[in-house]
Motif scaffolding. Structure first.
Motif, short mmCIF file in Angstrom:
data_model
loop_
_atom_site.label_atom_id
_atom_site.label_comp_id
_atom_site.label_asym_id
_atom_site.label_seq_id
_atom_site.Cartn_x
_atom_site.Cartn_y
_atom_site.Cartn_z
N ILE A 93 0.87 -1.18 0.00
CA ILE A 93 0.00 0.00 0.00
C ILE A 93 0.91 1.23 0.00
N VAL A 94 0.94 1.92 -1.13
CA VAL A 94 1.76 3.10 -1.29
C VAL A 94 0.86 4.32 -1.17
N LYS A 98 -3.10 5.18 -6.79
CA LYS A 98 -4.47 4.77 -7.08
C LYS A 98 -4.58 3.25 -6.98
N PRO A 99 -5.72 2.72 -6.54
CA PRO A 99 -5.88 1.27 -6.50
C PRO A 99 -5.85 0.67 -7.89
N LYS A 100 -5.34 -0.56 -7.98
CA LYS A 100 -5.19 -1.22 -9.27
C LYS A 100 -6.55 -1.64 -9.81
N ASP A 101 -6.75 -1.41 -11.11
CA ASP A 101 -8.00 -1.78 -11.77
C ASP A 101 -8.04 -3.29 -11.96
N LYS A 106 -1.77 -6.17 -17.03
CA LYS A 106 -0.34 -5.95 -17.20
C LYS A 106 0.43 -6.61 -16.06
N GLY A 107 1.42 -7.42 -16.42
CA GLY A 107 2.24 -8.11 -15.43
C GLY A 107 1.69 -9.45 -14.98
N THR A 108 0.51 -9.83 -15.47
CA THR A 108 -0.07 -11.11 -15.09
C THR A 108 0.23 -12.14 -16.17
N ARG A 109 -0.23 -13.37 -15.93
CA ARG A 109 0.01 -14.41 -16.93
C ARG A 109 -0.88 -14.23 -18.15
#
Length: 164
Positions: A93-94, A98-101, A106-109
């Protein structure tokens, strides 16, 4: 915050010290005893410094115990300071981010760039001959290409080849 903590620490140690409580007595392992401290004046030529060393040890042990009992900072205060909070099994938690949609892949399999690079790598791998002169199996190529093309933890760890 730190100066307030140090002030509270010094006041509590001084009160314990003035009351003559031994640091060991805080845990109930011995009875509280009055600690008499005599400071040698600068005019006296005293070679006996054991009393001063003993009082210093008592003070430092009481201060260390207060730090252990009170703690350096509270987690709620650390989170309020604007620092990144890391929770096990979850994304960090930065503050201000903004929370990820949920629909963002992006970045997933399922990332299209990752799938495209896996497909290109697999085609090149299958078209080249292996050390025995035959083409490599699809499963072997997929495993090798996954190691080459992955950029995130999720992409590198999922089972691209189903186990039998």
């Amino acid at each position: 915050m730190v100066s307030r903590f140090l002030t509270i620490l010094l006041v509590s140690v001084a009160l314990q010290y003035a009351a003559g409580l031994s640091p060991v007595s805080l845990f109930g392992t011995s009875k509280a005893q009055r600690v008499d401290i005599d400071f040698a004046s600068s005019n006296e030529d005293s070679t006996d410094t054991s009393n001063a060393c003993e009082s210093r040890r008592i003070f430092l042990s009481a201060a260390a115990m207060q730090i252990c009992l009170l703690g350096a900072t509270s987690p709620a205060k650390a989170a309020a300071d604007g620092a990144t909070v890391y929770k096990s099994g979850k994304a960090p938690i930065v503050p201000g981010q903004k929370p990820k949609d949920k629909s963002d892949v992006k970045g997933t399999r399922k990332d299209p760039d990752f799938l495209r690079s896996i497909a290109d790598c697999r085609n090149q791998c299958q078209s080249s001959n292996g050390p025995d002169g035959f083409a490599k199996a699809k499963e072997d190529c997929l495993s090798e290409c996954q190691d080459i093309c992955c950029t995130t933890y999720e992409q590198c760890t999922f089972n691209i080849v189903p186990r039998l």
